[in-house]
Motif scaffolding. Sequence first.
Motif, PDB file in Angstrom:
ATOM      1  N   PRO A  29     -38.762   0.352  31.325  1.00  0.00           N
ATOM      2  CA  PRO A  29     -38.925  -0.358  32.599  1.00  0.00           C
ATOM      3  C   PRO A  29     -38.486  -1.812  32.469  1.00  0.00           C
ATOM      4  O   PRO A  29     -38.759  -2.477  31.468  1.00  0.00           O
ATOM      5  N   GLY A  30     -37.780  -2.284  33.488  1.00  0.00           N
ATOM      6  CA  GLY A  30     -37.249  -3.646  33.478  1.00  0.00           C
ATOM      7  C   GLY A  30     -35.807  -3.736  33.024  1.00  0.00           C
ATOM      8  O   GLY A  30     -35.154  -4.762  33.254  1.00  0.00           O
ATOM      9  N   ASP A  31     -35.303  -2.691  32.351  1.00  0.00           N
ATOM     10  CA  ASP A  31     -33.881  -2.684  31.996  1.00  0.00           C
ATOM     11  C   ASP A  31     -33.025  -2.757  33.252  1.00  0.00           C
ATOM     12  O   ASP A  31     -33.438  -2.319  34.342  1.00  0.00           O
ATOM     13  N   LEU A  32     -31.827  -3.290  33.111  1.00  0.00           N
ATOM     14  CA  LEU A  32     -30.865  -3.341  34.208  1.00  0.00           C
ATOM     15  C   LEU A  32     -29.756  -2.332  33.975  1.00  0.00           C
ATOM     16  O   LEU A  32     -29.269  -2.186  32.856  1.00  0.00           O
ATOM     17  N   PHE A  33     -29.365  -1.654  35.038  1.00  0.00           N
ATOM     18  CA  PHE A  33     -28.127  -0.889  35.041  1.00  0.00           C
ATOM     19  C   PHE A  33     -27.188  -1.560  36.048  1.00  0.00           C
ATOM     20  O   PHE A  33     -27.560  -1.787  37.205  1.00  0.00           O
ATOM     21  N   VAL A  34     -26.004  -1.895  35.585  1.00  0.00           N
ATOM     22  CA  VAL A  34     -25.024  -2.613  36.401  1.00  0.00           C
ATOM     23  C   VAL A  34     -23.833  -1.688  36.636  1.00  0.00           C
ATOM     24  O   VAL A  34     -23.096  -1.352  35.703  1.00  0.00           O
ATOM     25  N   PHE A  35     -23.654  -1.265  37.881  1.00  0.00           N
ATOM     26  CA  PHE A  35     -22.534  -0.417  38.256  1.00  0.00           C
ATOM     27  C   PHE A  35     -21.357  -1.321  38.616  1.00  0.00           C
ATOM     28  O   PHE A  35     -21.438  -2.119  39.561  1.00  0.00           O
ATOM     29  N   THR A  36     -20.291  -1.234  37.856  1.00  0.00           N
ATOM     30  CA  THR A  36     -19.122  -2.067  38.115  1.00  0.00           C
ATOM     31  C   THR A  36     -18.153  -1.325  39.037  1.00  0.00           C
ATOM     32  O   THR A  36     -18.432  -0.219  39.488  1.00  0.00           O
ATOM     33  N   ARG A  51     -20.425  12.713  37.203  1.00  0.00           N
ATOM     34  CA  ARG A  51     -19.547  11.970  36.314  1.00  0.00           C
ATOM     35  C   ARG A  51     -20.191  10.620  36.023  1.00  0.00           C
ATOM     36  O   ARG A  51     -20.884  10.059  36.869  1.00  0.00           O
ATOM     37  N   ILE A  52     -19.957  10.109  34.844  1.00  0.00           N
ATOM     38  CA  ILE A  52     -20.551   8.826  34.466  1.00  0.00           C
ATOM     39  C   ILE A  52     -19.602   7.708  34.890  1.00  0.00           C
ATOM     40  O   ILE A  52     -18.487   7.591  34.375  1.00  0.00           O
ATOM     41  N   PRO A  53     -20.023   6.874  35.851  1.00  0.00           N
ATOM     42  CA  PRO A  53     -19.162   5.793  36.324  1.00  0.00           C
ATOM     43  C   PRO A  53     -19.179   4.631  35.348  1.00  0.00           C
ATOM     44  O   PRO A  53     -19.996   4.596  34.423  1.00  0.00           O
ATOM     45  N   PRO A  54     -18.313   3.660  35.521  1.00  0.00           N
ATOM     46  CA  PRO A  54     -18.369   2.470  34.668  1.00  0.00           C
ATOM     47  C   PRO A  54     -19.650   1.687  34.952  1.00  0.00           C
ATOM     48  O   PRO A  54     -19.903   1.284  36.086  1.00  0.00           O
ATOM     49  N   LEU A  55     -20.474   1.520  33.939  1.00  0.00           N
ATOM     50  CA  LEU A  55     -21.710   0.771  34.124  1.00  0.00           C
ATOM     51  C   LEU A  55     -22.122   0.130  32.813  1.00  0.00           C
ATOM     52  O   LEU A  55     -21.644   0.482  31.739  1.00  0.00           O
ATOM     53  N   VAL A  56     -23.008  -0.837  32.942  1.00  0.00           N
ATOM     54  CA  VAL A  56     -23.527  -1.587  31.804  1.00  0.00           C
ATOM     55  C   VAL A  56     -25.037  -1.440  31.796  1.00  0.00           C
ATOM     56  O   VAL A  56     -25.693  -1.569  32.839  1.00  0.00           O
ATOM     57  N   HIS A  57     -25.608  -1.160  30.623  1.00  0.00           N
ATOM     58  CA  HIS A  57     -27.061  -1.040  30.462  1.00  0.00           C
ATOM     59  C   HIS A  57     -27.549  -2.273  29.716  1.00  0.00           C
ATOM     60  O   HIS A  57     -27.151  -2.504  28.572  1.00  0.00           O
ATOM     61  N   LEU A  58     -28.399  -3.058  30.360  1.00  0.00           N
ATOM     62  CA  LEU A  58     -28.872  -4.308  29.779  1.00  0.00           C
ATOM     63  C   LEU A  58     -30.387  -4.312  29.621  1.00  0.00           C
ATOM     64  O   LEU A  58     -31.115  -3.921  30.548  1.00  0.00           O
ATOM     65  N   CYS A  77     -14.055  -6.565  41.895  1.00  0.00           N
ATOM     66  CA  CYS A  77     -14.684  -7.893  41.937  1.00  0.00           C
ATOM     67  C   CYS A  77     -16.175  -7.834  42.254  1.00  0.00           C
ATOM     68  O   CYS A  77     -16.801  -8.880  42.448  1.00  0.00           O
ATOM     69  N   GLY A  78     -16.746  -6.630  42.286  1.00  0.00           N
ATOM     70  CA  GLY A  78     -18.153  -6.538  42.645  1.00  0.00           C
ATOM     71  C   GLY A  78     -18.915  -5.564  41.774  1.00  0.00           C
ATOM     72  O   GLY A  78     -18.344  -4.647  41.175  1.00  0.00           O
ATOM     73  N   CYS A  79     -20.228  -5.779  41.694  1.00  0.00           N
ATOM     74  CA  CYS A  79     -21.077  -4.858  40.949  1.00  0.00           C
ATOM     75  C   CYS A  79     -22.425  -4.731  41.653  1.00  0.00           C
ATOM     76  O   CYS A  79     -22.816  -5.581  42.464  1.00  0.00           O
ATOM     77  N   TYR A  80     -23.102  -3.649  41.327  1.00  0.00           N
ATOM     78  CA  TYR A  80     -24.409  -3.336  41.902  1.00  0.00           C
ATOM     79  C   TYR A  80     -25.424  -3.322  40.774  1.00  0.00           C
ATOM     80  O   TYR A  80     -25.264  -2.591  39.794  1.00  0.00           O
ATOM     81  N   LEU A  81     -26.451  -4.160  40.903  1.00  0.00           N
ATOM     82  CA  LEU A  81     -27.478  -4.279  39.874  1.00  0.00           C
ATOM     83  C   LEU A  81     -28.751  -3.596  40.355  1.00  0.00           C
ATOM     84  O   LEU A  81     -29.236  -3.863  41.469  1.00  0.00           O
ATOM     85  N   THR A  82     -29.291  -2.737  39.531  1.00  0.00           N
ATOM     86  CA  THR A  82     -30.538  -2.055  39.865  1.00  0.00           C
ATOM     87  C   THR A  82     -31.376  -1.954  38.601  1.00  0.00           C
ATOM     88  O   THR A  82     -30.849  -1.726  37.503  1.00  0.00           O
ATOM     89  N   ALA A  83     -32.674  -2.148  38.741  1.00  0.00           N
ATOM     90  CA  ALA A  83     -33.576  -2.201  37.587  1.00  0.00           C
ATOM     91  C   ALA A  83     -34.343  -0.897  37.435  1.00  0.00           C
ATOM     92  O   ALA A  83     -34.595  -0.172  38.409  1.00  0.00           O
ATOM     93  N   VAL A  84     -34.750  -0.618  36.196  1.00  0.00           N
ATOM     94  CA  VAL A  84     -35.563   0.562  35.909  1.00  0.00           C
ATOM     95  C   VAL A  84     -37.003   0.277  36.322  1.00  0.00           C
ATOM     96  O   VAL A  84     -37.628  -0.684  35.865  1.00  0.00           O
ATOM     97  N   ALA A  85     -37.516   1.113  37.237  1.00  0.00           N
ATOM     98  CA  ALA A  85     -38.893   0.960  37.699  1.00  0.00           C
ATOM     99  C   ALA A  85     -39.868   1.839  36.923  1.00  0.00           C
ATOM    100  O   ALA A  85     -41.037   1.485  36.754  1.00  0.00           O
ATOM    101  N   ASP A  86     -39.384   2.987  36.431  1.00  0.00           N
ATOM    102  CA  ASP A  86     -40.275   3.917  35.751  1.00  0.00           C
ATOM    103  C   ASP A  86     -39.430   4.830  34.873  1.00  0.00           C
ATOM    104  O   ASP A  86     -38.230   5.022  35.127  1.00  0.00           O
ATOM    105  N   VAL A  87     -40.038   5.366  33.846  1.00  0.00           N
ATOM    106  CA  VAL A  87     -39.375   6.356  32.994  1.00  0.00           C
ATOM    107  C   VAL A  87     -40.324   7.526  32.801  1.00  0.00           C
ATOM    108  O   VAL A  87     -41.554   7.360  32.807  1.00  0.00           O
ATOM    109  N   LYS A  88     -39.760   8.717  32.639  1.00  0.00           N
ATOM    110  CA  LYS A  88     -40.596   9.904  32.458  1.00  0.00           C
ATOM    111  C   LYS A  88     -39.793  10.988  31.761  1.00  0.00           C
ATOM    112  O   LYS A  88     -38.551  10.937  31.718  1.00  0.00           O
ATOM    113  N   LYS A  89     -40.491  11.973  31.245  1.00  0.00           N
ATOM    114  CA  LYS A  89     -39.855  13.104  30.589  1.00  0.00           C
ATOM    115  C   LYS A  89     -40.448  14.370  31.177  1.00  0.00           C
ATOM    116  O   LYS A  89     -41.671  14.552  31.193  1.00  0.00           O
TER     117      LYS A  89
END
Length: 399
Positions: A342-349, A296-303, A258-270
């Motif tokens: 940057p600004g994309d959301l990753f939502v960990f379900t 391991r890759i947990p259940p998450l959504v990339h928005l 019943c819960g999720c954790y939302l965190t945004a992309v602050a920076d990207v680099k290679k």
Amino acid sequence: MEHSKLREAAARFGTPLYLFDMDALQSRVQHFRSVFGPHTGLCYAVKANPFLPALFAGTADRFEVCSHGEYRLCRAQGVPDSSLLISGVNKARRETEEQMADAPEAGAWTAESVSQLQQLEEVAAVHGRTVRVLLRLESGSQFGMEQEEIEQFAAHRARYPHLEPVGLQLYGGTQRHSLKGFARDLTRLTDLYTLLSDRYGLKMEEIEYGPGFPVTYFPGENPPDEEAYLATCAELCAAAPDGARLTLEVGRWLAAPCGCYLTAVADVKKRGGQHYAILDGGIHHIAYYGQSLGMRIPPLVHLGADGPAGSDGPAEPWTLCGSLCTVNDVLVRQMPISDVAPGDLFVFTQAGAYAVTEGISLFLSRDLPAVCACRGAEFTLLRQRTPTWVLNTPGSGIG
């Protein structure tokens, strides 16, 4: 949860953010009730998620608190005294004294040891009251008393005139897939319940059991079929002794989906051919997955801003890192994504249980995330984004 609702929550409350879906939680409770029926009680283990007690709104029969802090937060959320089960392996005397003075109608205390029985008796005597007690049976760990100790209490219960033993309790474990273990634990409890009645004349009214219903966290796990698993558990629960109400203590199973954790992309680099996304959250907030999270890759959504992100172009491996200055702050390694900005959301379900409180939240003095709940289209802020630097500053004790 709808992507539009996730984006709205992030826009209103900022990220990082915990979001709890109260409609999903109520559905979970209703599912429990439909499977186990009216003769099996539901105890919510507050340790699974301390933000939820007030939101249950009478749907749980009891709330188990395992520390004085959990006791206080339940009181602050308006949980009735009569619904509290005060548990915990370490019950400080001063805290027990405060609880008996502050909540004279508290539902019950657990007794984890002979010394806890003695302490409860002494404090109850000072307050001139009788305390309802669940006798906790050991389960092969640091919790509970051996059967012989419980029998000794039953044989000499006249030494405890201020204690009313009303039932037995046993904690079976966590993330348990074995129905054999469930059946074995219930047999131990029912056999002891019957023995105490027949041999010692100790008539009680309840058995409480923590079954540790399993929750699936990672793709590829092989959990039991939940419907069949719960149906068999319900059949086993129906065999409780006559006159004994069975209560199941459940936390993770209710809260996790019943819960999720939302965190945004602050920076990207290679770097060295490896793509990195730096998130504004990290392991200081979401640590339930433990060391395996990075592997391991947990259940998450990339928005993205307008829809699911990374849908165009070939996928490349990305490593999602948090904001902490440690190489350990890795949430996901080598996740195949076509693009991250940057600004994309990753939502960990599957993050409604434990993760909200298990992170190393004081490390680097970063803020605690905001916490909110949604019911239908309405959002409720449960905790604002909260600075931690004051807690790490000398002389900042709050008494």
